[in-house]
Design an enzyme around this catalytic site. Structure first.
Site, short mmCIF file in Angstrom:
data_model
loop_
_atom_site.label_atom_id
_atom_site.label_comp_id
_atom_site.label_asym_id
_atom_site.label_seq_id
_atom_site.Cartn_x
_atom_site.Cartn_y
_atom_site.Cartn_z
CE LYS A 145 -4.26 -2.58 0.29
NZ LYS A 145 -4.49 -2.83 -0.12
CE LYS A 171 -4.02 -9.74 -3.85
NZ LYS A 171 -4.26 -8.30 -3.60
CG ASP A 173 -4.80 -2.70 -4.04
OD1 ASP A 173 -5.01 -2.92 -2.89
OD2 ASP A 173 -5.38 -2.66 -4.95
CD GLU A 174 -7.91 -4.70 -5.12
OE1 GLU A 174 -8.94 -4.74 -4.05
OE2 GLU A 174 -7.16 -5.56 -4.36
CG HIS A 262 -8.64 -9.51 -6.04
ND1 HIS A 262 -8.94 -9.23 -6.09
CD2 HIS A 262 -7.26 -9.32 -4.20
CE1 HIS A 262 -9.26 -8.78 -5.02
NE2 HIS A 262 -8.63 -8.31 -4.05
#
Length: 293
Positions: A145, A171, A173-174, A262
């Site tokens: 983030k 991962k 973020d989408e 996701h």
């Protein structure tokens, strides 16, 4: 007569002001051979061979509604090992019927012969653990983030700090895939260099799942770019790209890393307990198409 190896049985929750048994029969007809009113071409033999059949109806009258769990068996010969056509069959126009107040696809009973048509995941949870060398504790994952806006070098630094802090799995973020300010090849290269440095310090591996979500025509190119720059895992937003995009990615022999799926947009049809499609169905289909986690 229902031959279990030749059908997929869909389980639904339904609410209707009409007879639930009649509504279920009509749904079975509409999602296979017809609309409940037979045409001259809808012969008895055709219905017997290709028609969906009601397995069970468990109805309870509550107020003005009949509610309950129903099961319908759909002949596999109608759609084959093709997930888009399977979903069209078990979750298509059924959701549009005005006389059904609510309907939720709860589960699919899939026979072994149908399962064998799919390659499934290459690694799964056990294979992912083997890559990481972690077998006796929960895996710890995190998302870098802020979701968007980080330059590749800053993103890589955040990943390094997370890895040194003990994270097993990082991962994207989408919301980030291949933007101009952080192209996949640059972000992946910088992040993997940072994670290699962290591994030298800690002796522990950290997987990095690179989001390759894109227009379908670009997904394989994004995956190849990520892997050629050291990616140890791939990520795809499976609901928005589609199960076939996941299957294409997973079944390609050049993809030799785990695939993380996701669920973004999933809640649009899964959140209601009375209407939509359950997480169990989505998870089963993703697994069939090759999702490792």
């Amino acid at each position: 007569m229902i031959i279990e190896d030749e059908v997929i049985i869909a389980r639904y929750y339904m609410e209707t002001p009409k007879s639930l048994e009649k509504i279920t029969r009509n749904a079975a007809s509409e999602q296979s051979t017809g609309l409940g009113t037979r045409s001259g071409f809808e012969t008895g033999g055709l219905i017997e061979t290709y028609g969906a059949k009601v397995v069970s109806v468990d109805s309870t009258e509550i107020g003005d509604l009949n509610k309950g769990i129903v099961e319908i068996a759909y002949p596999i010969k109608n759609f084959g090992p093709v997930i888009p056509m399977l979903l069209t069959t078990v979750a298509g126009n059924l959701f549009e019927r005005a006389e059904i107040k609510n309907v939720k696809l709860l589960d699919l009973d899939i026979p072994p012969a149908y399962l064998s048509e799919f390659k499934g995941p290459k690694f799964g949870a056990s294979g992912t653990r083997k890559i990481l060398g972690v077998v006796d504790r929960p895996l710890l994952g995190c998302v870098i983030k802020p979701c968007v806006g980080l330059e590749p070098e800053t993103f890589a630094q955040a990943a390094y700090e997370a890895s040194v802090g003990g994270v097993d799995f990082i991962k994207d973020d989408e919301l980030i895939s291949n933007p101009a300010y952080s192209p996949i090849e640059v972000r992946t290269s910088a992040t993997m260099e940072a994670l290699d440095r962290a591994e030298e310090e800690t002796g522990e591996k950290t997987l990095y799942a690179v989001n390759v979500t894109d227009e379908v025509a670009n997904i394989m190119g994004n995956a190849e770019s990520a892997i050629s720059n050291g990616a140890t895992c791939l990520m795809i937003n499976v609901i928005v790209t589609g199960f076939s995009a996941l299957r294409m990615l997973a079944e390609d022999q050049s993809i030799k890393v785990p695939i993380h799926c996701h669920r973004d947009m999933f809640a649009a049809f899964a959140r209601s307990p009375a209407h939509g499609i359950s997480s169990q169905v989505v998870s089963k289909l993703a697994r069939l198409c090759g999702a490792d986690h």
